[in-house]
Design a protein around this motif. Structure first.
Motif, PDB file in Angstrom:
ATOM      1  N   ASN A  60     -15.247  -7.984  14.421  1.00 35.02           N
ATOM      2  CA  ASN A  60     -15.565  -7.271  13.180  1.00 35.02           C
ATOM      3  C   ASN A  60     -16.828  -7.801  12.509  1.00 35.02           C
ATOM      4  O   ASN A  60     -17.175  -7.399  11.414  1.00 35.02           O
ATOM      5  CB  ASN A  60     -14.372  -7.359  12.216  1.00 35.02           C
ATOM      6  N   LEU A  62     -17.399 -10.583  11.056  1.00 39.28           N
ATOM      7  CA  LEU A  62     -17.202 -11.406   9.872  1.00 39.28           C
ATOM      8  C   LEU A  62     -17.511 -12.849  10.216  1.00 39.28           C
ATOM      9  O   LEU A  62     -17.694 -13.698   9.363  1.00 39.28           O
ATOM     10  CB  LEU A  62     -15.753 -11.305   9.372  1.00 39.28           C
ATOM     11  N   LYS A  83     -24.403  -6.716   8.236  1.00 39.24           N
ATOM     12  CA  LYS A  83     -23.897  -7.088   6.912  1.00 39.24           C
ATOM     13  C   LYS A  83     -23.447  -5.879   6.116  1.00 39.24           C
ATOM     14  O   LYS A  83     -22.346  -5.832   5.623  1.00 39.24           O
ATOM     15  CB  LYS A  83     -24.952  -7.882   6.150  1.00 39.24           C
ATOM     16  N   ARG A  89     -19.875  -0.191   9.866  1.00 38.40           N
ATOM     17  CA  ARG A  89     -18.667  -0.484   9.077  1.00 38.40           C
ATOM     18  C   ARG A  89     -17.690   0.687   9.067  1.00 38.40           C
ATOM     19  O   ARG A  89     -16.494   0.515   9.028  1.00 38.40           O
ATOM     20  CB  ARG A  89     -19.063  -0.867   7.653  1.00 38.40           C
ATOM     21  N   GLN A  93     -12.856  -0.799  11.425  1.00 40.73           N
ATOM     22  CA  GLN A  93     -12.186  -1.247  10.210  1.00 40.73           C
ATOM     23  C   GLN A  93     -11.112  -2.272  10.528  1.00 40.73           C
ATOM     24  O   GLN A  93     -10.563  -2.290  11.632  1.00 40.73           O
ATOM     25  CB  GLN A  93     -11.561  -0.051   9.491  1.00 40.73           C
ATOM     26  N   PHE A  96      -5.698  -6.580   7.113  1.00 38.64           N
ATOM     27  CA  PHE A  96      -5.427  -8.015   7.084  1.00 38.64           C
ATOM     28  C   PHE A  96      -3.958  -8.332   6.867  1.00 38.64           C
ATOM     29  O   PHE A  96      -3.147  -7.466   6.559  1.00 38.64           O
ATOM     30  CB  PHE A  96      -6.291  -8.671   6.005  1.00 38.64           C
TER      31      PHE A  96
ATOM     32  N   VAL B 185     -12.226  -8.149   2.810  1.00 37.69           N
ATOM     33  CA  VAL B 185     -12.137  -6.695   2.903  1.00 37.69           C
ATOM     34  C   VAL B 185     -13.451  -6.072   2.444  1.00 37.69           C
ATOM     35  O   VAL B 185     -14.012  -5.196   3.106  1.00 37.69           O
ATOM     36  CB  VAL B 185     -10.968  -6.152   2.044  1.00 37.69           C
ATOM     37  N   ARG B 187     -16.383  -7.362   2.442  1.00 34.51           N
ATOM     38  CA  ARG B 187     -17.424  -7.580   3.448  1.00 34.51           C
ATOM     39  C   ARG B 187     -17.231  -6.642   4.624  1.00 34.51           C
ATOM     40  O   ARG B 187     -18.183  -6.066   5.143  1.00 34.51           O
ATOM     41  CB  ARG B 187     -17.406  -9.030   3.930  1.00 34.51           C
ATOM     42  N   SER B 188     -15.980  -6.490   5.029  1.00 35.58           N
ATOM     43  CA  SER B 188     -15.756  -5.688   6.235  1.00 35.58           C
ATOM     44  C   SER B 188     -15.886  -4.193   5.958  1.00 35.58           C
ATOM     45  O   SER B 188     -16.002  -3.409   6.885  1.00 35.58           O
ATOM     46  CB  SER B 188     -14.408  -6.030   6.875  1.00 35.58           C
ATOM     47  N   THR B 189     -15.856  -3.793   4.686  1.00 35.93           N
ATOM     48  CA  THR B 189     -16.127  -2.389   4.411  1.00 35.93           C
ATOM     49  C   THR B 189     -17.586  -2.182   4.023  1.00 35.93           C
ATOM     50  O   THR B 189     -17.966  -1.103   3.595  1.00 35.93           O
ATOM     51  CB  THR B 189     -15.236  -1.819   3.285  1.00 35.93           C
ATOM     52  N   GLY B 190     -18.399  -3.209   4.143  1.00 31.57           N
ATOM     53  CA  GLY B 190     -19.837  -3.026   4.006  1.00 31.57           C
ATOM     54  C   GLY B 190     -20.406  -3.233   2.618  1.00 31.57           C
ATOM     55  O   GLY B 190     -21.518  -2.787   2.338  1.00 31.57           O
TER      56      GLY B 190
END
Lengths: 320, 291, 321
Positions: A60, A62, A83, A89, A93, A96, B185, B187-190
């Motif tokens: 992902n 991260l 980023k 993005r 998806q 968590f 979250v 960050r991962s959704t941009g």
């Protein structure tokens, strides 16, 4: 022939640690090779410290790999940070583990859902964004949607929050979903709702999924194929039925036999000793050798390669 | 569209009322807030409330408090009540501007440092520690003696020397908030780093800074009063501290000239400290469970 | 001969304006040598019950009951002083959070010795060391563990230390409060094997608090199903897991992927837990029950003996006749 949506080649992720002044590495993810087909649910099964969460975070973007290639939808994504790349993005998806922690406590639920849509230009009109959110909530049987949307996260239950976080991701219509232990903090009776919602969306969007879990029952319920990790290495990859009913690798056999799976038949333990060790500069040979009841000299000297055994099945063991 | 409006209004009000109710349960906080409100009213409506012009000199010098002159008069025959009321303006502004400046700098630097971490954090932390070691009052003395005493300098210097505490508070908050899943979250959704910083980290971590700022307002008023007391206040403006300074030579036979403005300084500091405690009580997550 | 008899146990938590009725009218006899799994999801009151029995409820919690007897001795109406004399000696408890139960700056031995001294001040250091090393051997830990600090132990080792600590005085009843929850699958399995062995060796009676039906299935002989503070079903493990009578038990069991028929969609339990401040006057599971009928709304069902187990349901005869 099915097309692959994600291909991982020689992926490595090391974390530096200092021990007695010496710099060493935790080899959290060490030289992984696998691929996931379009529309497939691919499970990653392992105990804590096996590198399964790190793997999800690296894919992902991260976290970033030491070396190796990740190809996603025919683009090489390793080496790039993405980023705030909207196109990336949107397509990938992640869900968590902790639903209570997945929402900004100061934001109303609908703001938290709407923000990713806004950022990723999913729906440019505020009014139709709201409509789409309400519609999706209704479809997921999260009703009354308006009332739930206008609450703060602490006013909702874990199951509701986790389903809402799935909705939040799905509204971006991703092609690939990473679910990291997404039901492990929930009560058994609410797990089904979350898993089924995940399946509904996955089917509807025809997306692929990387399902990370430590729970073999959940994994076999939801996944098509399962990859078993131990100390950063792949032990076995097989269809989920085979993992549960006919595990080949000694580690998988131990894992299955020690899992508290409920069944009428008495099951026998495949006994192993010791506990999971963090792979800090591990010795050569098989990572599992120190605990394996079948280990021979060769296991401590030579690392077994992940080899094809029958259809759709791979294992890394000298004696399989 | 309608849904959105209905949504935000009703709910936000609800949460605000809850917090206000929470705050009002703390009796000290209520007292502090009451005193502050009285001061603010005094500052805003000073010309209406004050019976005399604060600068008009009369022959009635050093009169003790009476119905004519509620707080008596000073050595130039000026009505002390009117002077205290106008002094509120100066003293309160010092508090608000200095603490506000300190809060803004502290929040920016602290959240930036905590959120980015790594080398950025190391360097900024060292800077914060260095600033914490500077004895603020003496720095102010130096600045004032070099550049002259101007209320702007005084406010600026107080603000510029007190931010490290806020920065530390904010940094600690940012350090813990950035580990939360909802930041991952984001960050991962941009969401961009700036957006995360201003949209999530600061709103979730600012409350300790707000509570501390209330305390710092009291502190700033006290610092300004101390400066004025030793004769380094702004010569053109009359704050409470200045009143004490002016009354000092006559304190033995006209004690009201220093006692009354002194009481006001103490009240202000007390009020801000009560408010600070009250805010801390309100936003303490431990008190949230008992609704 | 029941070892532990509980009759009409109520446990409440005082809040600012009201009370949370966490456990209500809990009646159960636990026989000697039984290994009872107390199963419940969050909010079921399972841990509250254990803490109430050990008199270690938080400040705002209090317990009422018409009778609690351990080994035919009243332990309800005795003073805290008297209770302290039998806590740990006749009944002990092992917690989930071993890490926080042990002080990080003291060696394992010192902490275990402290526990011994708290109950039997006359025991000398040498005696204690001998006894403890024997105990550790029994739970498969090396003797040198005594000289280690808590952070040097893994989660599984730590739980073994905690279990051996609970066994110091050969208590008759041991309460295991989610002891394997934080552990990895294999470590958990190994610990469960250990527990099974210890139960036989020490002739223990065990109350095992857990949320995991799979764990109960591995070690327990009896299972008690708790929901929203009430006991809904009690009986032999296999009977209940494979043929549940109470609708909640059935729904809970069906939520497990292992017991879900292959190819069918996993069923959960829709709806939410009832309000525990004002619990409903009806059957506690009424709102979420798929077998509910109008009779279920009127009053509370009794816990009745039915086909060799205890069940609380108005319609049990009708549904499982």
């Amino acid at each position: 022939m099915d097309k692959n949506i994600l291909e991982v080649k020689n992926l490595k992720k090391y974390f530096p640690v200092r021990k007695m002044g010496k710099k060493q590495y935790v080899k959290a993810v060490d030289d992984l090779n696998f691929s996931i087909r379009e529309g497939e649910i691919f499970g990653v099964l392992g105990e804590s410290g096996c590198g399964k969460s790190t793997l999800g975070r690296v894919i992902n973007r991260l976290d970033f790999e030491q070396s190796g290639d990740i190809t996603f939808l025919n683009n090489v994504i390793s080496g790039k940070s993405y980023k705030s790349d909207k196109n990336f993005r949107k397509k990938m998806q992640m869900i968590f583990q902790n639903p209570y922690d997945s929402f900004d406590p100061k934001m109303l639920i609908y703001k938290s859902i709407e923000l990713p849509m806004k950022i990723n230009d999913v729906n440019s009109d505020a009014g139709s964004r709201i409509n789409e959110i309400v519609e999706t909530m209704n479809k997921a049987k999260l009703t009354p949607a308006e009332s739930l949307l206008t609450r703060y996260p602490h006013e909702l239950s874990g199951g509701q929050l986790q389903r809402i976080s799935i909705i939040r991701s799905m509204l971006l219509k991703p092609k690939f979903i990473i679910a990291d232990e997404c039901v492990s903090m929930l009560d058994v009776s609410v797990r089904a709702g979350v898993l089924n919602l995940l399946l509904t969306f996955q089917e509807e969007l025809n997306s692929a999924m990387l399902f990370i879990t430590h729970d073999i029952s959940v994994a076999t319920y939801i996944c098509n194929r399962i990859m078993v990790l131990y100390a950063g290495k792949i032990m076995e990859i097989a269809e989920s039925k085979d993992i549960l009913d006919n595990p080949l690798h000694p580690y998988t056999r131990a894992l299955v036999s020690y899992s508290p799976i409920i069944s009428k038949e008495e099951k026998k333990r495949f006994r192993i000793t010791g506990e999971v060790v963090t792979p800090i500069d591990p010795p050569p040979g098989c990572r599992f050798a120190s605990r394996c009841p079948m280990a021979k000299d060769i296991c401590k000297k030579e690392e077994p390669i992940l080899k094809e055994i029958g259809k759709n099945r791979k294992a890394a063991c000298h004696f399989v | 569209m309608t849904a959105e409006n209905r949504i935000s209004l009703s709910r936000h009000e609800n949460k605000l009322t809850k917090s206000v109710k929470m705050y009002l349960r703390d009796i000290k906080g209520v007292i502090g807030l009451f005193i502050l409100l009285v001061f603010i009213v005094m500052a805003i409506f000073a010309p209406v409330i004050a019976p005399y012009s604060p600068d008009t000199m009369t022959d009635d010098v050093l009169q003790s408090p009476s119905l004519n002159h509620l707080f008596g008069t000073d050595h130039l025959g000026r009505d002390l009540f009117s002077r205290v009321i106008f002094g509120t303006r100066i003293s309160l502004s010092v508090g608000f501007v200095a603490a506000g400046l300190s809060a803004i700098i502290g929040v920016f630097i602290g959240s930036f440092s905590g959120y980015y971490g790594g080398a950025t954090d190391d360097i900024i932390s060292k800077v914060i520690d260095t600033f914490l070691m500077i004895p603020a009052f003496f720095l102010i003395l130096i600045i004032v003696s070099i550049f002259g005493s101007n209320i702007m300098y005084i406010m600026l210097v107080i603000g510029l020397t007190t931010w490290p505490r806020n920065a530390r508070l904010m940094r600690a908050q940012a350090l813990s908030i950035k580990e939360k899943t909802f930041i991952t979250v984001a960050r991962s959704t941009g969401e961009s780093n700036m957006r995360i910083l201003f949209g999530h980290v600061i709103p979730n971590g600012i409350f300790p800074v707000i509570a501390n700022s209330a305390l710092q307002m009291g502190g700033a008023i006290l610092t300004e009063a101390s400066l004025s007391f030793i004769g380094l206040g702004d010569p053109n403006l009359t704050s409470w501290g200045k009143l004490i300074y002016q009354g000092r030579p006559y304190m033995t036979y006209a004690p009201w000239t220093i006692v009354i403005p002194g009481i006001f300084v103490v009240l202000a500091v007390l009020a801000f400290s009560f408010i600070g405690d009250g805010l801390q009580f309100t936003f303490n997550p431990k008190n949230k469970g008992e609704k | 001969m029941p070892l532990l008899q509980m009759k009409n146990v109520d446990i409440n938590y005082r809040m600012k304006k009201n009370e949370v009725k966490a456990v209500r009218d809990f009646t159960l006899d636990i026989n000697e040598r039984d290994i009872v799994g107390i199963i419940g999801e969050s909010g079921s009151g399972k841990s509250t019950l254990a803490h109430g029995l050990m008199r270690i409820l938080p400040r705002n919690g209090y317990m009422k009951a018409s009778e609690i007897k351990l080994n035919n001795k009243d332990i309800l109406n005795i003073s805290d002083e008297e209770f302290r004399e039998l806590r740990w000696i006749e009944m002990s408890i092992v917690f989930q959070k071993a890490m926080s139960a042990l002080s990080p700056v003291h060696k394992i031995f010192d902490q275990m010795y402290d526990t011994i001294l708290a109950h039997k001040p006359q025991v000398s250091r040498n005696e204690a060391e001998e006894k403890l090393s024997k105990l550790l051997e029994i739970v498969n830990l090396p003797k040198k563990t005594l000289n280690m600090y808590p952070h040097e132990l893994s989660g599984g080792m730590m739980q073994r230390v905690m279990i051996s600590l609970g066994l110091i005085f050969n208590p008759k009843l041991v309460i295991l409060d989610e002891v394997t929850t934080a552990l990895d699958v294999i470590t958990q399995g190994q610990l469960l094997d250990e527990i099974k062995r210890l139960v036989n060796e020490f002739k223990l009676t065990v109350m095992m608090i857990t949320h995991d039906v799979g764990v109960v299935n591995e070690v327990c002989t009896k299972i008690a199903i708790l929901y929203a503070g009430e006991l809904l079903e009690y009986g032999n493990v296999k009977d209940i897991i494979f043929e549940p009578f109470n609708p909640y038990t059935q729904a809970l069991v069906e939520s497990h992927p292992d017991l879900n028929p292959e190819g069918s969609t996993l069923k959960g339990i829709p709806g939410i837990l009832p309000d525990l401040i004002n619990p409903p006057e009806s059957c506690i599971f009424y709102d979420r029950c798929k077998y509910r009928k109008d009779i279920c709304k009127n009053g509370k069902p009794e816990l009745q003996d039915y086909k060799g187990r205890k069940v609380k349901c108005f319609r049990v005869g009708e549904l499982h006749g």
